[in-house]
Write a protein that holds these residues in place. Sequence first.
Motif, PDB file in Angstrom:
ATOM      1  N   UNK A 117      -7.241   8.217   2.933  1.00  0.00           N
ATOM      2  CA  UNK A 117      -7.716   7.110   3.348  1.00  0.00           C
ATOM      3  C   UNK A 117      -7.578   6.015   2.065  1.00  0.00           C
ATOM      4  N   UNK A 118      -6.880   5.087   2.565  1.00  0.00           N
ATOM      5  CA  UNK A 118      -6.846   3.832   1.614  1.00  0.00           C
ATOM      6  C   UNK A 118      -7.537   2.506   2.259  1.00  0.00           C
ATOM      7  N   UNK A 119      -8.538   2.234   1.523  1.00  0.00           N
ATOM      8  CA  UNK A 119      -9.125   0.882   2.085  1.00  0.00           C
ATOM      9  C   UNK A 119      -8.567  -0.381   1.792  1.00  0.00           C
ATOM     10  N   UNK A 120      -8.809  -1.588   2.463  1.00  0.00           N
ATOM     11  CA  UNK A 120      -8.353  -2.901   2.101  1.00  0.00           C
ATOM     12  C   UNK A 120      -6.712  -2.858   1.807  1.00  0.00           C
ATOM     13  N   UNK A 121      -5.853  -2.361   2.514  1.00  0.00           N
ATOM     14  CA  UNK A 121      -4.666  -2.645   2.146  1.00  0.00           C
ATOM     15  C   UNK A 121      -4.215  -3.909   2.742  1.00  0.00           C
ATOM     16  N   UNK A 122      -3.519  -4.698   1.760  1.00  0.00           N
ATOM     17  CA  UNK A 122      -2.993  -6.112   1.936  1.00  0.00           C
ATOM     18  C   UNK A 122      -1.488  -6.150   2.249  1.00  0.00           C
ATOM     19  N   UNK A 123      -0.909  -4.761   1.790  1.00  0.00           N
ATOM     20  CA  UNK A 123       0.547  -4.790   2.283  1.00  0.00           C
ATOM     21  C   UNK A 123       0.910  -3.464   2.739  1.00  0.00           C
ATOM     22  N   UNK A 124       1.634  -3.038   3.696  1.00  0.00           N
ATOM     23  CA  UNK A 124       2.058  -1.677   3.988  1.00  0.00           C
ATOM     24  C   UNK A 124       3.352  -1.525   4.204  1.00  0.00           C
ATOM     25  N   UNK A 125       4.135  -0.468   3.733  1.00  0.00           N
ATOM     26  CA  UNK A 125       5.368  -0.299   4.312  1.00  0.00           C
ATOM     27  C   UNK A 125       5.752   1.106   4.145  1.00  0.00           C
ATOM     28  N   UNK A 126       6.854   1.738   4.537  1.00  0.00           N
ATOM     29  CA  UNK A 126       7.180   2.953   4.452  1.00  0.00           C
ATOM     30  C   UNK A 126       8.303   3.442   3.498  1.00  0.00           C
ATOM     31  N   UNK A 127       8.263   4.248   2.638  1.00  0.00           N
ATOM     32  CA  UNK A 127       9.075   4.692   1.656  1.00  0.00           C
ATOM     33  C   UNK A 127      10.392   5.498   2.192  1.00  0.00           C
ATOM     34  N   UNK A 155      -4.379   7.397   6.801  1.00  0.00           N
ATOM     35  CA  UNK A 155      -5.215   6.433   7.369  1.00  0.00           C
ATOM     36  C   UNK A 155      -5.484   5.247   6.199  1.00  0.00           C
ATOM     37  N   UNK A 156      -5.473   3.931   6.837  1.00  0.00           N
ATOM     38  CA  UNK A 156      -5.705   2.933   5.753  1.00  0.00           C
ATOM     39  C   UNK A 156      -6.537   1.976   6.767  1.00  0.00           C
ATOM     40  N   UNK A 157      -7.234   1.115   6.024  1.00  0.00           N
ATOM     41  CA  UNK A 157      -8.127   0.227   6.554  1.00  0.00           C
ATOM     42  C   UNK A 157      -7.437  -1.409   6.333  1.00  0.00           C
ATOM     43  N   UNK A 158      -7.601  -2.293   7.171  1.00  0.00           N
ATOM     44  CA  UNK A 158      -6.708  -3.368   7.038  1.00  0.00           C
ATOM     45  C   UNK A 158      -7.608  -4.627   7.159  1.00  0.00           C
ATOM     46  N   UNK A 159      -7.747  -5.629   6.018  1.00  0.00           N
ATOM     47  CA  UNK A 159      -8.727  -6.623   6.119  1.00  0.00           C
ATOM     48  C   UNK A 159      -8.226  -7.810   7.246  1.00  0.00           C
TER      49      UNK A 159
END
Length: 324
Positions: A117-127, A155-159
Amino acid sequence: MTNVNEFKGVWVFSEAYDLTLEMLGKGQELANKLKSELVAVLLGNKVQDKASELTKYGADKVYLVDNPALEHFQTEPYLKVLHDLAKSYHPEILLVGSTRNGKTLAARLAERLNAGCVPDCIRLGIDEDRRLVGERITYGGNAIAKIAFKSKPQIVTVPARAFEKPSLQERTGQIMNLDVKIEPPKVEIVERKPLETSSVKIEEAEVIVSCGRGLKNKDDVGLLKELAEVLGGQVGCSRPLAEDRKWFSEWIGLSGHKVKPKLYIASGVSGVIQHVAGIRDSRVIVAINEDPEAPIFEIADYGIVGNLYEILPALKEALRKQIQ
Ligand SMILES: Cc1cc2nc3c(=O)[nH]c(=O)nc-3n(C[C@H](O)[C@H](O)[C@H](O)COP(=O)(O)OP(=O)(O)OC[C@H]3O[C@@H](n4cnc5c(N)ncnc54)[C@H](O)[C@@H]3O)c2cc1C
């Protein structure tokens, strides 16, 4: 254990509806890259109407659990439902709104699913290996960590306001009404009180007079209110005044509201990157700070070095005379 190829779909969930909509835009982009489906998870009581709206904002499918026990957010029942759904349908990616409740939920869900789980992601992409890569601010805003997942679900959280809400389209999707057994929670809510918020959204204010930790007492907020009144504006603040001192219910900045008024007066605000991220689109920034080296002066159009307790009343009087 679930085979890694059985994980499918990008899911979005937040108990805050607007945040769900914002995440649908980014979710769509991720789902397109993975050639996968975008699923909105909708939990609540009598929320069927929202399900079809979610498809218009891009969801290919909505998993709807409509149950009186879900009327208000409570960690236990919400976690139980999300966990049951994830165990049954195996999402590849789960974006959870980064509210206080959402972060609690995401961390617990990750633990139950043995997932990262990575909290507070401000950017997201697929490698190139089809892994989700999230970027989050770290070291108090001095660095950005780029984190890729080694297992699924991811799982990520998004602000809030990290991503744009997509536009409404004339489209439909599949709405699946699901029945999940919910046991009565062990915690009883005895009272609910709405937070006091200003009647006009701060994002829409043309003039904002804001304060930071330079303000010593809660009652001194009156100084800002008086100036804001003369200018027909609103009062705002930096995060510590809301989160630590609880003098306000919301703040301006990277993790708060992004504003773009015609005039932003920052008094007793140091101007670190997280605050500046929320005000840089203001047309004119005036900074009042007793420290001539304060970083706020680097981005201010006009700077006043001095004590806010002297300057705010003087400004108010001068402007009042001008306006009369
Ligand atoms: C992940 C993360 C997200 C964050 N998001 C946000 C965010 O969205 N918004 C936000 O604001 N912060 C955010 N922060 C917090 C941020 O890092 C700073 O701690 C915060 O902005 C500092 O608030 P401040 O300027 O009010 O206080 P300080 O940094 O303590 O500055 C107070 C200033 O007041 C001046 N001063 C003191 N007395 C007077 C006086 N009498 N007259 C004039 N000047 C005076 C001082 O010289 C000083 O420059 C975040 C932090 C993290 C780690």
